[in-house]
Write an enzyme that holds these catalytic residues in place. Structure first.
Site, short mmCIF file in Angstrom:
data_model
loop_
_atom_site.label_atom_id
_atom_site.label_comp_id
_atom_site.label_asym_id
_atom_site.label_seq_id
_atom_site.Cartn_x
_atom_site.Cartn_y
_atom_site.Cartn_z
N HIS A 13 1.17 -1.14 0.20
CA HIS A 13 -0.40 0.02 -0.56
C HIS A 13 0.72 1.30 -0.01
CE1 HIS A 13 -2.02 -3.50 1.59
NE2 HIS A 13 -3.40 -2.26 1.40
N HIS A 61 -4.27 3.08 -3.46
CA HIS A 61 -4.15 2.66 -2.18
C HIS A 61 -3.88 1.46 -2.27
CE1 HIS A 61 -6.05 1.12 1.35
NE2 HIS A 61 -6.21 -0.42 0.75
N GLU A 110 -18.48 -3.86 23.94
CA GLU A 110 -17.74 -5.28 23.93
C GLU A 110 -16.54 -5.72 23.19
OE1 GLU A 110 -21.10 -5.88 23.33
OE2 GLU A 110 -22.20 -6.14 25.26
N HIS A 131 -28.82 -15.40 23.75
CA HIS A 131 -28.00 -15.90 24.99
C HIS A 131 -27.64 -17.16 25.33
CE1 HIS A 131 -29.86 -11.80 25.66
NE2 HIS A 131 -29.55 -11.34 26.06
C1 LIG Z 1 -11.21 -4.05 9.80
C2 LIG Z 1 -10.88 -4.34 8.29
N1 LIG Z 1 -11.88 -4.65 7.24
C3 LIG Z 1 -11.06 -4.52 6.10
C4 LIG Z 1 -9.87 -4.08 5.80
C5 LIG Z 1 -9.78 -3.97 4.48
N2 LIG Z 1 -9.29 -2.77 3.78
C6 LIG Z 1 -7.89 -2.60 3.73
S1 LIG Z 1 -7.24 -0.86 4.01
C7 LIG Z 1 -9.22 -0.58 3.72
C8 LIG Z 1 -9.39 0.87 3.28
C9 LIG Z 1 -9.16 2.62 4.37
O1 LIG Z 1 -8.92 3.03 3.87
P1 LIG Z 1 -8.69 4.60 4.56
O2 LIG Z 1 -7.95 4.10 5.42
O3 LIG Z 1 -9.50 5.39 4.16
O4 LIG Z 1 -7.41 4.32 3.46
P2 LIG Z 1 -6.69 5.15 2.19
O5 LIG Z 1 -7.31 4.28 1.32
O6 LIG Z 1 -6.19 6.00 2.95
O7 LIG Z 1 -4.44 3.91 2.46
C10 LIG Z 1 -9.83 -1.60 3.72
C11 LIG Z 1 -11.05 -1.66 3.56
C12 LIG Z 1 -9.43 -4.14 7.30
N3 LIG Z 1 -7.78 -4.10 6.82
N4 LIG Z 1 -9.40 -3.60 7.86
#
Ligand SMILES: Cc1ncc(C[n+]2csc(CCOP(=O)(O)OP(=O)(O)O)c2C)c(N)n1
Length: 658
Positions: A28, A262, A408, A470
């Site tokens: 990334h 990204h 939680e 539950h």
């Molecule tokens: C809980 C979770 N859901 C989905 C992902 C997959 N994922 C990694 S980065 C991302 C997008 C994040 O966007 P942002 O925080 O704006 O990062 P940027 O695009 O600026 O690098 C997703 C959906 C993850 N790492 N964790």
């Protein structure tokens, strides 16, 4: 910090990020390039730490909640002098490299927590900031502050969308964690495109409503960021959010602002263009700006000075406060159970294991001062309140009972942060069925081998009237399936006492204690049961000679199995209480065969789904389980409905004896 130093570090982050992702063929690049100046300011000026003593207890904590942004962290840790080499960065995402695909705790030092699942790091940081306040409340004196550090986190749009962030932010605002400072990289880009697709709320307004101090600024104004950090520190009664508008892949002429930057390398041609625009030789890979190296050489000298100064303060404090120093040592040593006055449980006592657990927990807590924790609004049911030991609340951090509220997911992630900080032994509690709501941080606790203790009560269909929502049926299988997690389901009050001892002594990795709502009778045990229990199982009632059938039961089903064996009245029946299938399965064959001989028929009895028991039941054995959700009704009726009666289990044993 002058802008030249900022630029040289930011440039280095960008070149290393472009080349590392390019060489790996994945990763990334966008976000590290987008917030390179923030990283430069943070490590180059703001953070107080010492790469020579990476575990210095009073270091500032910095958490990269947006874990996919890891090259930002790896580049900065390398420049700062932590144990991550340029070779590691060249081998980004390859086996054995400390520059893994996402930040992994312990690889390298200086990396405070494993991140990648978005939002977890944010909540870990909340836990670390709480730990700081708790230790400061216990150990600082008017003359000496030995715990006095900040906790920082970097989050992105993704973290801000995740629910766990909202839960943790809400609690952080309530508690007024003034030394928590979170940067929000608001580049308005996620994987699918612009945040306009799915995220249009007023984040600043939301955090203000949580009670946070909120500022907005430009990610490329280094001096402005430094000023905002100062203002955040001045707002000492509230956690701070610093929102920075940034551009993803900043520095790449054609990819700036594009969601395509990204999660994929920029491509050779684009990297050449970007390097040219930055004034870096296009042929040079993994370029490190000499001014960045020079800046951190100087920085290390000031870090060492600050650390030496702290050591002096610590020594003065320990001489002036010998009692506090002894207490400090107990906080930072393995727990000593030798002085615990454990409650006594006698054969024939009828007591729910949650109640026994509460008594044992209180007894241990009286002797182990850094055992702290709480429940997600269920302490009266979980029996986890530490009597007379005070509460954690706004401006009040010398207590030991947390009120996590009905949160939680954040509770689990905050417990990880408390454990990661060091000095505290956290436990947290809820109904077993809601372990589903905190499985993500439980998985990370296991991955990081954190000694977090989970107290889960109301452990099966025996919950009764509250009905199937539950009544946990698949949770035993689900939690057991997490590698490294030890699940203990004690069968009576005496086993519960031993289970707590095992959890406290566990040390390496988390433990889930799974306790009953309903009373269970304490049954007679044979010599040596405690030693065997620590290996996962023991013989609760033996056969005469070699067994013809071994009944393997856990938790409340052990007394049921014992009653069933009485009904059968055949000397060939052995009953094994298996408090932990994982621990049992880790033992040598000889031990396992001593309890469950390989050729003997087995009946497994557990009030949950059968998933995972096939191996122990064997081809000619049987499993009495619950294959479906529970039913609403008085617990004895529900148990009878599902065949959890001595008579029915006795029938199953007889079938195997035939
Ligand atoms: C809980 C979770 N859901 C989905 C992902 C997959 N994922 C990694 S980065 C991302 C997008 C994040 O966007 P942002 O925080 O704006 O990062 P940027 O695009 O600026 O690098 C997703 C959906 C993850 N790492 N964790």
């Amino acid at each position: 910090m002058d802008n030249r130093a900022v630029e040289s570090i930011a440039l280095t982050v960008r070149t290393l990020t472009m080349d590392a992702t390019s060489k790996a063929g994945s990763g990334h690049p966008g976000m590290p390039m987008g917030v390179a100046e923030l990283g430069a300011v943070l490590y180059g000026e703001v953070l107080n730490l010492n790469p020579g003593v990476p575990d210095w207890v009073n270091r500032d904590r910095a958490v990269l909640s947006a874990g996919h942004e890891c090259l930002l962290l790896f580049s900065l840790l390398h420049l700062a002098g932590f144990d991550i080499s340029l070779e590691d960065i060249k081998n980004f995402r390859q086996l054995g490299s400390k520059a893994a695909g996402h930040p992994e705790y312990g690889l390298p030092q200086g990396l405070e927590t494993t991140t990648g699942p978005l939002g977890q790091g944010f909540a870990n940081a909340v836990g670390m900031a709480i730990a700081e306040s708790m230790l400061a409340a216990r150990f600082n004196t008017a003359d000496h502050k030995i715990i006095d550090h900040y906790t920082y986190a970097i989050s992105g749009d993704g973290c801000m969308m995740e629910g766990v962030t909202s839960e943790a932010a809400s609690l952080a605002g309530h508690l007024g964690l003034g030394k928590l400072i979170v940067f929000y990289d608001a580049n308005r880009i996620t994987i699918e495109g612009s945040t306009d697709l799915a995220f249009s709320e007023d984040v600043a307004g939301r955090f203000e409503a949580y009670g946070w101090h909120v500022q907005k600024g430009d990610a490329y104004d280094a001096q402005g960021i430094l000023r905002m950090v100062d203002r955040a520190k001045s707002a000492s009664g509230a956690p701070s959010l610093i929102m920075l508008s940034s551009i993803i892949a900043k520095g790449s002429p054609n990819m700036e602002g594009s969601h395509e930057a990204h999660g994929a390398p920029l491509g050779d041609a684009e990297i050449r263009l970007a390097k040219k625009a930055m004034g870096v030789d296009e042929e040079t890979a993994f370029y490190i700006h000499p001014a960045a190296v020079a800046h951190f050489e100087e920085r290390r000298r000031s870090w060492e000075k600050a650390h030496a100064q702290w050591q002096k303060t610590f020594e003065q404090w320990s001489r002036a406060n010998p009692d506090l120093y002894r207490l400090w040592q107990s906080y930072f040593s393995p727990p000593d159970l030798s002085t615990v006055q454990f409650p006594g449980f006698e054969v024939g006592d009828s007591v729910a294991t949650r109640s026994a657990g509460g008594k044992v927990l209180n007894a241990i807590a009286r002797a182990v001062p850094n055992l702290i924790g709480g429940s997600a609004d269920l302490a009266p049911s979980n029996k986890t309140y530490l009597d007379g030991m005070g509460d954690i609340g706004p401006g009040s951090f010398d207590g030991r009972n947390f009120h996590f509220g009905v949160r939680e997911h954040a509770m689990g992630a905050i417990a990880n942060g408390l454990a990661l900080h060091g000095g505290l032994m956290p436990f947290c509690a809820t109904f077993f069925v809601f372990s589903d709501y905190m499985r993500p941080p439980m998985r990370l606790a296991a991955m990081m081998e954190l000694p977090v203790i989970y107290v889960f009560t109301h452990d099966s269909i025996y919950v009764g009237e509250d009905g199937p929502t539950h009544q946990p049926v698949e949770q035993l299988a689900a939690i057991r399936s997490i590698p490294g997690m030890v699940l203990l389901r004690p069968a009576d009050a005496q086993e519960t006492l031993e289970a707590w001892k095992m959890a406290i002594a566990g040390g390496e990795g988390p433990t889930a204690l799974v306790l009953s709502r309903q009373n269970l009778e304490v049954f007679e045990k044979q010599d040596g049961w405690r030693e065997s229990l620590r290996k996962g199982a023991y013989v609760a009632q033996d056969s005469e000679g070699e067994p013809k059938v071994v009944v393997i039961a856990t938790g409340s089903e052990v007394s049921l199995a014992l009653q069933a064996a009485k009904v059968v009245a055949d000397p060939g029946v052995r009953v094994v209480s298996m408090i932990s299938r994982e621990l049992y399965e880790r033992q040598p064959e000889q031990f396992k065969a001593g309890l469950v001989p390989p050729s003997t028929k087995r009946l497994v009895v557990e009030a949950g789904v059968a998933y995972g028991w096939d191996g122990l039941a064997g081809l000619n054995g049987a499993i009495h389980s619950i294959q479906g959700f529970g039913e609403s009704g008085p617990y004895k009726d529900v148990a009878a409905y599902f065949g959890f009666t001595p008579e029915n289990i006795a029938e199953k044993i007889k079938n195997l004896l035939r």
